[in-house]
Design an enzyme around this catalytic site. Structure first.
Site: not given
Lengths: 436, 436, 436, 436
Positions: D375, D298
């Site tokens: 997340h 990410s």
């Protein structure tokens, strides 16, 4: 895939290898022969699928030489037995009863065919056999003794790719990418410049249809591109311009077939074209009742070649002078461009010569030009010859930019076809008549 | 259908009729011959689809006599030319070169095959040809001279229904009714009592799979019914009870194949069974990892017949007494029922005789019993013989209620199959061994 | 399902149970409350799907009493907070600015709605909510205090089952059995006698269409049955006879809607009927250009009841005598049969009374008869009243065998509808006019 | 479309226009208001579909000013009536009984919502409403008084786009081009360079899944790209290289989510991300049992911005010196490139600062970084911070090339999520711990 399954399949393959005593050190060329022997000789068809799968995998690893060797092997090892044939033939000469005929028929059918039928059981078997024939065809010129193998493959594929098994599908922007990328690869008349071009040619004012065979998933066999327009189109460039405005298909009165491409080299000689055109016309009538006319905008692939090599002596008197003048004007060895053609005012002369070429230049009572032969053979009418209709490099090169409209007159198609087939008669419009 | 289209198609048919000079007053028997001649002789294949369609329509209107006459016509009119064959055969006898071989092959291939390939182009052509062969087969016994036609049809269908073209589909309550009603019609082992029974047999603890051919839409070729259970099932009635409670398929460890039915008489002789079982096993492994065993619960269609006609003299000593006693006890001409069998305590005797029948009664080194021949030929193991396993009238009638489990041991299938095919070896469990 | 996955899902459920401290010994009634609290209060929506799934499972195990208790719980525990509402309402009374309005709106929206939105995330959540409302409706009469809950469910389902989300599908014999069996279950006008009857009603000369919602798989919301005929049908029995010969749909000029059934009790009050009819008309126009007329053959569910309870005093003079004679002739308490009706020659009298009932008997300026109200409200025309049109027991019982044709005149539908809605005007044919 | 049908639809539109007295010379801005009034006021919903269709068509022709005017019109003309609200509010203040509450609820629901529910009935209505909200959002900053309209649209779409209505679909090279081109358009993290890049990212060692809503055909709502690899990937460039060799997915043990993109601006604020990831994990477990780990690679969109604006005084002592040194070294105003970062050996320093940023920099007890917030909020663990993981210009610009792996530990997801939501607790690996 589930582990148990993987194990199952591997164990089958292992057993196969085991039973076949395939030595892992054997060359692929040797292994594949061994597998073929096994596939054919094995009583029962129990492990046909697994063996076929391995043959396909192994073939992919062969180099050119091994490939050629493999073809020779199949051609010879699985040829029918000449002694049996001779014996059966003698028997028939003595007494042509049903039993002796049957025996003769059986003795002459090549075991190669049964080999391919068994390979076909494996996943993607049909696709493999089609590509095998495509490979084989690259060797035939130099290895004419492989033609028996070619005959068998052709016979099998001819039977399997019967029109009754084909499925017509419309291709548009909702079609999976895996099929669309093949259109780009296979387009044979007017190359796609990329996805943008493809997208435009699949827009609302176009139609594209292809035949598929159930065993060749995602693989078109042949496809046609159609533009929906008003009036008979006389220029192809607007159809190839991805910035061209999109028209309303419901106002169109004419469907122009502007490109037909065969896709599978391995099906060479199998003609689907006329089936495709007829079914597409049926589809269009059903979808768009305002469409009244069905016509092509076709290239004349043989025109310039003919013009260049033409013997003016064979021409009718009226054309002789024109022809020699015209030809003198064109620099066949240099590069011709559209502007030159415009400047030189060859317009009328070339159109008249082209009409002559299309209508009168024949071989065995059929037009020399392959595209003319195809459409006229289907029962179409030679409608119009268009000046500067394809100004692309290829268009100028093939036919000095000239293109032809063949019209498909729904109701007269069969009659025209009959006249063509039986008497070699070509149906032409008054406009073309006046050029002759 | 749109009017324009209707007109288009009618006009094609009309033209066809026109060109063929089909007199409307001609009998269908005459017309169909005329159309066949036309379909084959016509240069080009231009109107093949339309002609094929008419042949199919006309055939449907033939009565029995006309049908037979039509078969004779096709058999003879499109037979290969014996003179050409003889000439080509002589040429081969003199010199078996590739050219003369090719000519012989071409002369011997029957024009009937090309006729059927062209009929196949029409919509539902394949389905028509399959049913044509089914019709033909009803005449063969009394008209053996039609066998050449039969050979051609068989050859074509064999090629077209290659396993590589078949598609496996799961059948369940989401399947279209048009397919489901065919299961009811075609079920050959344990008849469906109606839609309720069908629904239960397609519930969560069952599986049903069928092979389809792309050209025979909605028509299964063969299907198998599977019950998911714990342990090896020894009775079939629970599988046929539409009120039986539904079990959780995820707790099952065994898949029982309890019925396999061929659907198409016109494909007689074409065996799809072992392909189907293998692929279904693969599917089940992938879907249900808890399933460890694959077995059948099978009838023994030949047992009672064998028992009745048995010559005890051929039996091994140990069985001789048993056999004569047993046989005396059973009234083969009257109706036997399950209760009688229970009462008479024939249990052990019959199981021993049955084991003997399955394992030792052979013809050409293959088991006499067709179901045993099929499963053992596939590499299955004769696992268990079950007493009062099918107490239906049919079950008692065929095999005195006895059924057999054949187990499909995934890893050993190929090896077993080899042993069976090459040496006629039958793999049996200890339990069966102890019965012998 | 794969083991890892099963483990994953179980572990989620276990965690959930863990965190919720669900005591396994707790009653389902208590557990489900606990889960609902959790589903709503939990910050974030992280485990909404898992919790919803458990609520659905638990609900299925509730007995009637627990169900009722659950409804009361949801109704009260997740009602909007009256104090907050009052505070917000006061604030609005003082100053109706955008902020105070927003606060009021938020305070008045019931948390029940959010609860159902979250339950809806679980697999089959929508189907669960529809059936929940169906269950709730059985309690409403005796428990009117549950009407707040009903209002919320109705509001949510009304929004979710917006016509824009519905999908029209044709139903025929190719439709999966799981859908077809629901037609049998849901048919509300002319019951199916079984699969054979169903099959006939889905044959080539019929059409059946249903609306589906994407979240309710295999569940029709409403369906209509259509017969394709020549001329305006005046008897329904031929449509219900499974041995009736099948007509060629291409020769039909009229589509008769002879049965419309709503399927989902949980969607009570949501009207899809006029959307369905309009879209079906559009489909039929597109598929069958020869169809020119669209009409119903409809029952008159309220006629006999009205007749029985009729006060002749309210009738126009011309009908008074007829009415009292007629009514005297009919034994409303005994069983009437078709033969009686024929014998008694009540034909004209009953038709006139029926016309009066349909056209003049109104409530709030709308026809009393629900079927008349529906079709006339859609803009249809009262075309014809048919004697002995439904001779089934039900037909005689409801309306003494009389049925009505309402014609849907495509072009005037909107105008008729307007006249009906705005002025209560009923459009009738001359034939009906002459009966009045 | 068939002529009859066209006529039917036109006639409906004409009638509509007729009845509405739509003067053709009226501006579209006036007409659309008129149609909206009509759609809402008209008794019955008879012509809702036709009116909705016209509104959608007219809206497309509005210019910016007319659009804004239209928004104001809808916002005001179909606002709830303040007087009614006040009256109902007063009533509730006096007596908060069910009837007065119901009346208040009814009075406060905005007619705008009903307007949109009716527009939604038209073809593509849902798609229209989503794009309407997208348009509206461009005006909100400057026209905050439109926020009531925004609230209504948000409320409706929130209800309609409930997770229960979404459908997960795998995207690969078999997906229709019309969907694939939208991936190219919507990809928000790592831009596609073209169809070649897209094709590579959909190859066998990748997976791509998207959520679709049944009413938004061919329009993904959100999609995620997954790479199947061995071990935890620490660099994104190999995933973006269309010449990268394709790995065997069956040998992979880790699924890396390397890009998640929301597609619909008109659904702003609606979060589907965690639903998508969970369902994709479930799919992957089921398809590929060898995959054991699920993780992201990410970006850290806020890192560089934070670094640049950082007040070192807030840092823990240990980082203070590092930070000031590091920051001094980086030229935040010039262009930084990967080589510089390598040369300057800032590796350890930046990783420690990044760890600090991700774990300790919070707002309202949630991480400042939006991707971390997402997340970690889903229950993922902050596993590893990777140096020079994204060396693209964008990667360097956002986060000096650093990327993060968040690991999704299947079994602990819920527990981690709880800890995060309730206590703001962030789960980190030892490796990250050691950086702090």
């Amino acid at each position: 895939m589930h582990m148990g399954l993987t194990y199952f399949l591997h164990s089958i393959a292992d057993k196969g290898r085991d039973m076949l005593s395939l030595n892992p050190s054997t060359t692929p060329g040797e292994s594949i022969k061994s597998l073929c022997n096994d596939l054919l000789s094995r009583k029962g068809e129990a492990s046909g699928v697994a063996l076929g799968r391995e043959i396909i995998t192994l073939y992919a690893s062969l180099d050119d030489l091994q490939q050629l060797e493999f073809f020779y092997f199949v051609n010879e090892a699985f040829a029918p037995d000449p002694e049996q044939i001779c014996a059966a033939a003698s028997a028939v000469c003595n007494d042509a009863g049903p039993d002796s005929l049957k025996r003769l028929a059986r003795s002459i059918e090549s075991p190669r065919q049964e080999l391919f039928r068994r390979i076909n059981m494996a996943p993607d078997g049909t696709s493999f056999i089609v590509s095998l024939r495509s490979d084989l065809n690259t060797y035939l010129d130099e290895h004419p003794d492989l033609c028996a193998l070619e005959t068998d493959l052709q016979h099998l594929l001819n039977s399997w790719f019967n029109r009754g098994f084909l499925v017509l599908k419309r291709i548009d922007w909702h079609t999976p990418a895996i099929v669309l990328e093949k259109l780009i690869a296979y387009e044979a008349v007017h190359e796609f410049s990329g996805w943008k071009d493809l997208r435009r040619r699949l827009a609302d004012d176009r139609r594209c249809f292809a035949f598929f065979h159930p065993a060749l998933q995602d693989e078109p066999l042949i496809f046609v591109q159609v533009a929906l327009v008003k009036g008979l189109a006389d220029r192809v460039q607007p159809f190839l311009d991805h910035n061209a405005p999109i028209c309303d298909p419901n106002t169109a009165d004419t469907a122009i077939f502007y490109s037909i491409s065969n896709c599978q080299k391995g099906l060479r000689g199998k003609t689907f074209g006329h089936f495709l055109l007829k079914q597409v016309i049926t589809e269009l009538i059903s979808e768009l009742p305002t469409i009244k006319y069905f016509a092509t905008l076709s290239p004349i692939p043989g025109f310039r070649r003919w013009l260049k090599g033409m013997e003016t002596t064979n021409l009718p008197k009226a054309l002789k002078t024109i022809a020699s003048d015209t030809i003198r004007t064109i620099d066949f060895n240099g590069q011709i461009n559209a502007q030159d053609l415009k400047d030189k005012k060859l317009n009328q002369e070339l159109l008249r010569l082209c009409a002559h070429y299309l209508v009168h230049c024949k071989h065995k009572n059929r037009p020399l030009d392959p595209v003319a032969r195809f459409h006229l053979g289907n029962g179409a009418r030679l409608e119009r010859i268009n000046w500067l209709a394809d100004t692309s490099e290829k268009g100028i090169h093939q036919s000095l930019g000239i293109m032809v409209n063949y019209v498909y007159p729904i109701i007269k198609l069969e009659r025209n076809h009959e006249a063509f087939v039986n008497k070699g008669k070509i149906i032409i419009s008054r406009a073309v008549q006046s050029l002759l």
